[in-house]
Scaffold this active site. Sequence first.
Site, PDB file in Angstrom:
ATOM      1  N   GLU A 174      -4.189  18.050 -11.943  1.00  0.00           N
ATOM      2  CA  GLU A 174      -4.507  18.230 -13.407  1.00  0.00           C
ATOM      3  C   GLU A 174      -5.980  18.480 -13.589  1.00  0.00           C
ATOM      4  OE1 GLU A 174      -2.919  15.652 -16.252  1.00  0.00           O
ATOM      5  OE2 GLU A 174      -2.817  17.296 -17.774  1.00  0.00           O
ATOM      6  N   HIS A 189       9.172  11.023 -29.014  1.00  0.00           N
ATOM      7  CA  HIS A 189       7.967  11.940 -28.240  1.00  0.00           C
ATOM      8  C   HIS A 189       8.699  13.431 -28.395  1.00  0.00           C
ATOM      9  CE1 HIS A 189       5.072  13.526 -25.432  1.00  0.00           C
ATOM     10  NE2 HIS A 189       6.364  14.263 -24.774  1.00  0.00           N
ATOM     11  N   LYS A 197       8.167  23.483 -13.708  1.00  0.00           N
ATOM     12  CA  LYS A 197       7.182  22.209 -13.633  1.00  0.00           C
ATOM     13  C   LYS A 197       6.836  22.359 -12.133  1.00  0.00           C
ATOM     14  CE  LYS A 197       5.442  17.765 -14.432  1.00  0.00           C
ATOM     15  NZ  LYS A 197       5.905  16.411 -15.031  1.00  0.00           N
ATOM     16  N   HIS A 215       1.121  14.460 -30.019  1.00  0.00           N
ATOM     17  CA  HIS A 215       0.628  13.064 -29.720  1.00  0.00           C
ATOM     18  C   HIS A 215      -0.053  12.499 -31.104  1.00  0.00           C
ATOM     19  CE1 HIS A 215       0.119  13.683 -25.016  1.00  0.00           C
ATOM     20  NE2 HIS A 215       1.578  12.955 -25.434  1.00  0.00           N
ATOM     21  N   HIS A 254       1.462  19.402 -27.284  1.00  0.00           N
ATOM     22  CA  HIS A 254       1.425  17.987 -27.301  1.00  0.00           C
ATOM     23  C   HIS A 254       0.023  17.390 -27.825  1.00  0.00           C
ATOM     24  CE1 HIS A 254       4.679  17.995 -24.209  1.00  0.00           C
ATOM     25  NE2 HIS A 254       4.688  16.889 -24.116  1.00  0.00           N
ATOM     26  N   GLU A 302      11.087  19.573 -24.356  1.00  0.00           N
ATOM     27  CA  GLU A 302      10.529  19.993 -23.091  1.00  0.00           C
ATOM     28  C   GLU A 302      11.320  21.207 -22.199  1.00  0.00           C
ATOM     29  OE1 GLU A 302       7.613  18.331 -22.617  1.00  0.00           O
ATOM     30  OE2 GLU A 302       7.790  16.401 -23.522  1.00  0.00           O
ATOM     31  N   ARG A 320      -2.622  22.953 -14.658  1.00  0.00           N
ATOM     32  CA  ARG A 320      -1.696  21.896 -15.173  1.00  0.00           C
ATOM     33  C   ARG A 320      -1.563  21.413 -16.784  1.00  0.00           C
ATOM     34  NH1 ARG A 320       1.089  16.866 -11.373  1.00  0.00           N
ATOM     35  NH2 ARG A 320       2.215  16.364 -13.107  1.00  0.00           N
ATOM     36  N   LYS A 327       3.244  11.977 -11.316  1.00  0.00           N
ATOM     37  CA  LYS A 327       2.564  11.078 -12.196  1.00  0.00           C
ATOM     38  C   LYS A 327       3.361   9.748 -12.306  1.00  0.00           C
ATOM     39  CE  LYS A 327      -0.402  14.050 -15.090  1.00  0.00           C
ATOM     40  NZ  LYS A 327      -0.453  14.507 -16.359  1.00  0.00           N
ATOM     41  N   ARG A 373       0.819  -1.195  -0.055  1.00  0.00           N
ATOM     42  CA  ARG A 373       0.079   0.052   0.138  1.00  0.00           C
ATOM     43  C   ARG A 373       0.935   1.294   0.006  1.00  0.00           C
ATOM     44  NH1 ARG A 373      -2.730  -3.408   3.119  1.00  0.00           N
ATOM     45  NH2 ARG A 373      -4.742  -4.161   2.502  1.00  0.00           N
ATOM     46  N   ASN A 407       0.804  20.656 -21.450  1.00  0.00           N
ATOM     47  CA  ASN A 407       0.449  20.035 -22.787  1.00  0.00           C
ATOM     48  C   ASN A 407       0.824  20.903 -24.031  1.00  0.00           C
ATOM     49  OD1 ASN A 407      -0.108  17.588 -21.497  1.00  0.00           O
ATOM     50  ND2 ASN A 407      -2.248  18.241 -21.377  1.00  0.00           N
TER      51      ASN A 407
HETATM   52  N1  LIG Z   1       5.390  10.868 -15.360  1.00  0.00           N
HETATM   53  C1  LIG Z   1       5.235  11.841 -16.241  1.00  0.00           C
HETATM   54  O1  LIG Z   1       4.862  12.823 -15.733  1.00  0.00           O
HETATM   55  C2  LIG Z   1       5.598  11.728 -17.481  1.00  0.00           C
HETATM   56  C3  LIG Z   1       5.814  13.076 -18.147  1.00  0.00           C
HETATM   57  C4  LIG Z   1       6.554  12.825 -19.554  1.00  0.00           C
HETATM   58  C5  LIG Z   1       6.905  11.720 -20.128  1.00  0.00           C
HETATM   59  N2  LIG Z   1       6.701  10.387 -19.041  1.00  0.00           N
HETATM   60  C6  LIG Z   1       7.009   9.087 -19.730  1.00  0.00           C
HETATM   61  O2  LIG Z   1       8.361   9.200 -20.158  1.00  0.00           O
HETATM   62  C7  LIG Z   1       8.549   8.062 -20.790  1.00  0.00           C
HETATM   63  C8  LIG Z   1       9.906   8.347 -21.647  1.00  0.00           C
HETATM   64  O3  LIG Z   1      10.866   8.656 -20.840  1.00  0.00           O
HETATM   65  P1  LIG Z   1      12.458   8.673 -21.418  1.00  0.00           P
HETATM   66  O4  LIG Z   1      12.344   9.389 -22.920  1.00  0.00           O
HETATM   67  O5  LIG Z   1      13.218   9.119 -20.610  1.00  0.00           O
HETATM   68  O6  LIG Z   1      12.369   7.320 -21.942  1.00  0.00           O
HETATM   69  P2  LIG Z   1      13.317   6.102 -21.311  1.00  0.00           P
HETATM   70  O7  LIG Z   1      13.160   5.870 -19.958  1.00  0.00           O
HETATM   71  O8  LIG Z   1      12.829   4.689 -22.402  1.00  0.00           O
HETATM   72  O9  LIG Z   1      14.706   6.481 -21.877  1.00  0.00           O
HETATM   73  C9  LIG Z   1      15.388   6.629 -23.538  1.00  0.00           C
HETATM   74  C10 LIG Z   1      16.388   5.570 -23.507  1.00  0.00           C
HETATM   75  O10 LIG Z   1      17.409   6.240 -23.000  1.00  0.00           O
HETATM   76  C11 LIG Z   1      18.233   5.048 -22.136  1.00  0.00           C
HETATM   77  N3  LIG Z   1      18.936   5.850 -21.231  1.00  0.00           N
HETATM   78  C12 LIG Z   1      18.270   6.662 -20.038  1.00  0.00           C
HETATM   79  N4  LIG Z   1      19.188   7.364 -19.441  1.00  0.00           N
HETATM   80  C13 LIG Z   1      20.394   7.016 -19.771  1.00  0.00           C
HETATM   81  C14 LIG Z   1      21.939   7.480 -19.899  1.00  0.00           C
HETATM   82  N5  LIG Z   1      22.001   8.459 -18.811  1.00  0.00           N
HETATM   83  N6  LIG Z   1      22.670   7.123 -20.718  1.00  0.00           N
HETATM   84  C15 LIG Z   1      22.257   6.032 -21.856  1.00  0.00           C
HETATM   85  N7  LIG Z   1      21.277   5.877 -21.984  1.00  0.00           N
HETATM   86  C16 LIG Z   1      20.100   6.066 -21.106  1.00  0.00           C
HETATM   87  C17 LIG Z   1      17.219   4.266 -21.638  1.00  0.00           C
HETATM   88  O11 LIG Z   1      17.696   3.100 -21.643  1.00  0.00           O
HETATM   89  C18 LIG Z   1      16.314   4.359 -22.866  1.00  0.00           C
HETATM   90  O12 LIG Z   1      17.038   3.180 -23.826  1.00  0.00           O
HETATM   91  C19 LIG Z   1       7.407   7.520 -21.525  1.00  0.00           C
HETATM   92  O13 LIG Z   1       7.088   6.598 -20.938  1.00  0.00           O
HETATM   93  C20 LIG Z   1       6.289   8.840 -21.009  1.00  0.00           C
HETATM   94  O14 LIG Z   1       5.330   8.510 -20.800  1.00  0.00           O
HETATM   95  C21 LIG Z   1       6.049  10.591 -17.935  1.00  0.00           C
HETATM   96 ZN   LIG Z   2       6.070  15.481 -23.182  1.00  0.00          ZN
END
Ligand SMILES: NC(=O)c1ccc[n+]([C@@H]2O[C@H](COP(=O)([O-])OP(=O)(O)OC[C@H]3O[C@@H](n4cnc5c(N)ncnc54)[C@H](O)[C@@H]3O)[C@@H](O)[C@H]2O)c1
Ligand SMILES: [Zn+2]
Length: 375
Positions: free
Chosen positions: A242, A272, A232, A257, A253, A191, A246, A149, A127, A250
Amino acid sequence: MSSEDAACTIRVDLGDRGYDIVIGDGVLARAGECIAGLFHGARAVIVSDETVDALHGGTLRNSLDSSSITHETVLVPPGERSKGFEVLETVVDGVIAGGFERGDVLLALGGGVVGDLAGFAAGIVRRGMNFVQLPTSLLAQVDSSVGGKTGINSPRGKNLIGLFNQPSLVLADTAVLDTLSDREMHAGYAEIAKYGLIDRPDFFQWLEQNHKAVFAGGAARAEAVAVSCQAKADVVKADEKELGSRALLNLGHTFGHALEAAVQYDAERLVHGEGVAIGMVLAHEFSNHMNHCGPEVAERVRAHLQAVGLPVSIDQIPGDKPSVETLMSSIAQDKKVQRGALTFILTKGIGESFVAKDVPTEAVRSFLETKLPAC
Ligand SMILES: NC(=O)c1ccc[n+]([C@@H]2O[C@H](COP(=O)([O-])OP(=O)(O)OC[C@H]3O[C@@H](n4cnc5c(N)ncnc54)[C@H](O)[C@@H]3O)[C@@H](O)[C@H]2O)c1
Ligand SMILES: [Zn+2]
């Protein structure tokens, strides 16, 4: 920030759910002392992906060892596919099998995928157990690790299963970005530019002058991450769940998207942040189309993102161009059309964005027709 190895701290002020974000080169090596200070006597379970763990897991484990924190590691495959029930089960099972308790701490070491997945796991094991975000991609440092999130994807859509679950601490080591691919670095930069375009015109101007230094690393990069986290944090504080403002996050986006969906989330064609870059140019052009600002505003956005090396138009996406109909149907799905109107983030100028709740569907269609004229 005055010197390259100085860290700066930003407070996400959410009352008893508030937490610090510590940003700077080398903070990962100091994780042990920060965590020992926050959770006295806790054990740690690191959740990471195989790529990040191989590059940076050792630094984290050494730091925990130096602070006498015992630890185990649960690894997941890199990539978006890990944000699903199967991998969630592996993570949850690893944490329970290791005998970790609520008072122990889960350390999410990785990009946004690991942060979202592990943050969700921390929210549901027993939990809810303590967790710390150690974001290693630029996108994770400036966006996903801040704001609480967490979650996974459903086969029916992205991020449909999850929790608002704030971490106890975020440690963003800007030096670990040296190993990130150039493409992921650029995607995260989109971003960063977004925060300037939402409501920080001075920051956008600073980026126009300093983007090369941001990519190079050191103090300028840490500064850009810090301003982004502050931006942020401010938005999240004003509207944690949100319900209203918030939505400004977007910006770009809705179009972004729709482009990602049009290429079936094929990351070879579009990641993305690239969708967001094109989407932000479109959002500014659309604001001009709706007479909220002049054409020079979108021109400035386009010029900056292009100078940085991001794609700025639909034509730059490899492969077949999406049709207006394809884009319209995913925009309608994304935004839940109400009485023929859509909610969009529009702008009156650089850093003057606002939530527009009554954008006619037909106006979006006629704008897209100017961008994608039928052959
Ligand atoms: N929670 C939120 O508010 C929020 C906001 C925006 C995006 N997201 C989510 O985030 C995700 C995308 O995140 P991302 O772009 O970091 O993708 P990811 O976590 O897949 O990382 C991208 C790639 O980079 C590699 N990587 C990460 N750090 C590294 C480093 N220092 N050196 C070498 N390689 C490295 C990872 O292994 C992966 O292959 C999506 O699932 C999206 O939905 C969430
Ligand atoms: Zn984004």
